[in-house]
Design a protein around this motif. Structure first.
Motif, PDB file in Angstrom:
ATOM      1  N   CYS A  99      -0.948   4.987  -1.218  1.00  0.00           N
ATOM      2  CA  CYS A  99      -1.706   4.087  -2.083  1.00  0.00           C
ATOM      3  C   CYS A  99      -1.184   4.010  -3.531  1.00  0.00           C
ATOM      4  CB  CYS A  99      -3.182   4.482  -2.055  1.00  0.00           C
ATOM      5  SG  CYS A  99      -4.325   3.167  -2.588  1.00  0.00           S
ATOM      6  N   ALA A 131      -2.985   2.912   2.550  1.00  0.00           N
ATOM      7  CA  ALA A 131      -3.715   2.673   1.308  1.00  0.00           C
ATOM      8  C   ALA A 131      -5.182   2.314   1.551  1.00  0.00           C
ATOM      9  CB  ALA A 131      -3.045   1.549   0.520  1.00  0.00           C
ATOM     10  N   ALA A 154      -3.945  -0.393   5.821  1.00  0.00           N
ATOM     11  CA  ALA A 154      -4.936  -0.475   4.746  1.00  0.00           C
ATOM     12  C   ALA A 154      -6.352  -0.519   5.305  1.00  0.00           C
ATOM     13  CB  ALA A 154      -4.684  -1.724   3.902  1.00  0.00           C
ATOM     14  N   ALA A 166      -3.155  -5.321   5.251  1.00  0.00           N
ATOM     15  CA  ALA A 166      -2.092  -4.419   5.692  1.00  0.00           C
ATOM     16  C   ALA A 166      -0.810  -5.237   5.862  1.00  0.00           C
ATOM     17  CB  ALA A 166      -2.480  -3.749   7.006  1.00  0.00           C
ATOM     18  N   TRP A 208      -1.054  -6.070  -4.955  1.00  0.00           N
ATOM     19  CA  TRP A 208      -0.697  -5.390  -3.700  1.00  0.00           C
ATOM     20  C   TRP A 208       0.613  -5.920  -3.115  1.00  0.00           C
ATOM     21  CZ3 TRP A 208      -1.249  -1.354  -0.713  1.00  0.00           C
ATOM     22  CH2 TRP A 208      -1.178  -1.430   0.680  1.00  0.00           C
ATOM     23  N   PRO A 221      -4.550   3.989   7.905  1.00  0.00           N
ATOM     24  CA  PRO A 221      -4.711   3.823   6.453  1.00  0.00           C
ATOM     25  C   PRO A 221      -5.270   5.054   5.753  1.00  0.00           C
ATOM     26  CG  PRO A 221      -6.432   2.655   7.629  1.00  0.00           C
ATOM     27  CD  PRO A 221      -5.475   3.145   8.673  1.00  0.00           C
ATOM     28  N   THR A 259     -12.421  -2.469  -0.823  1.00  0.00           N
ATOM     29  CA  THR A 259     -10.973  -2.390  -0.645  1.00  0.00           C
ATOM     30  C   THR A 259     -10.442  -3.700  -0.071  1.00  0.00           C
ATOM     31  OG1 THR A 259     -11.247  -1.293   1.505  1.00  0.00           O
ATOM     32  CG2 THR A 259     -10.940   0.110  -0.434  1.00  0.00           C
ATOM     33  N   GLN A 292      -5.508  -1.644  10.493  1.00  0.00           N
ATOM     34  CA  GLN A 292      -6.466  -1.945   9.428  1.00  0.00           C
ATOM     35  C   GLN A 292      -7.874  -1.958  10.027  1.00  0.00           C
ATOM     36  OE1 GLN A 292      -5.636  -5.169   6.542  1.00  0.00           O
ATOM     37  NE2 GLN A 292      -7.411  -6.239   7.392  1.00  0.00           N
TER      38      GLN A 292
END
Length: 295
Positions: A158, A182, A212, A230, A193, A48, A226, A16
């Motif tokens: 995602c 994602a 992520a 993760a 999520w 990610p 965002t 991440q």
């Protein structure tokens, strides 16, 4: 009689970082994550979606990469250097006739061994902001399985996580691990999520690994925030790792494949799917017709 089979495990690098429009910076973070997790024994490193460049859809399309872009070549070299399989979880991928959102699978020699083009494009409106991914990229129409150390994995990206049929198809095709790199929006991430990832794990009796991006507001861009977090989830739904909102983090998670067998033996849902009973079946309505009370 005791079972002397060698335990089946897979060590996956969960990653991440705070991705921005600065592709050189993002690439350095990605290479660092590959090296760090590989040094800790990762067999596979999952990067990610949009980790190499996160901006508006138009900005990301303008900066679409190819497998020979300098940024991707740096990741390929890191894979070759460490011997780890690397999944670049999603990038705007420039082809001769189109742009796709693609996950690239890089083997331990630095070669591209597979590509998955995101099937479900993020056309949605969140907090008054319109995300029209189909305006800048084209959807894929093929699925991809990856095998590492005898473990079969299904690759998704995602927004795919909202379409359980995709994961059921991958699981029934042999996937024991489901990858979900994602760049989930903060609004939808805080609401959905974790529960979506845990649901995909539980309903398929599979490990789920989801690297992520985490991103705050950035001056001069309309890039969306965002969520980070993760996650790695076991087949029974337990969260094995959560990287929170750290601006950079990576962790190696050891996946025990015996847990997949245990979950699928306890609840053999993959064998009990009766899609013929409902996908093409007529849907009837049983309506209640109550009489008006007599006054």
């Amino acid at each position: 009689m005791s079972d002397h089979r060698t335990p089946r495990t897979l060590r996956v690098g969960l990653t991440q970082w705070h991705a921005t429009r600065d592709t050189a910076r993002n690439t350095r973070l990605a290479v660092d994550a590959i090296r760090e997790t590989a040094a800790d024994g990762a067999d596979l490193v999952l990067l990610p979606e949009n980790g190499l460049m996160l901006g508006s859809n138009a900005q990301m399309r303008e900066k679409a990469f190819t497998p020979d872009s300098p940024e991707v070549l740096a990741l390929r070299e890191a894979a070759r250097e460490t011997g780890a399989v690397v999944v670049l979880g999603g990038m705007k991928h420039r082809r001769p006739d189109r742009v796709t959102n693609s996950a690239l699978v890089i083997d331990g020699n630095g070669a591209i061994m597979g590509t998955y083009d995101k099937v479900h494009l993020f056309d949605a409106r969140v907090d008054g902001v319109s995300f029209e991914a189909s305006g800048v990229e084209r959807a894929g129409d093929e699925l991809l399985l990856l095998e590492v150390k005898g473990v079969t994995m299904g690759i998704t990206i995602c927004y795919d996580v909202r379409f359980p049929e995709l994961y059921r198809t991958l699981a029934r095709a042999g996937a024991e691990v489901l990858l979900v790199p994602a760049a989930f929006t903060r609004t939808t991430g805080s609401a959905h999520w974790e529960v979506l990832l845990r649901a995909r794990a539980i309903e398929n009796g599979a490990h789920v690994v989801a690297s992520a991006t985490v991103h705050g507001t950035e001056p001069g861009t309309d890039a969306f925030e965002t969520y980070g977090h993760a996650l790695a989830v076991a087949p029974w739904g337990e969260v094995l790792a959560d990287l929170g909102e750290a601006p950079y983090a990576c962790r190696v998670v050891e996946l025990d494949l015996a847990l997949v067998e245990k979950a699928r033996t306890t609840l053999p849902v993959l064998e009990q799917v009766r899609s013929d009973a409902y996908l093409r079946a007529p849907v009837r309505i049983a309506a209640s017709h109550q009489q008006e009370p007599v006054s």
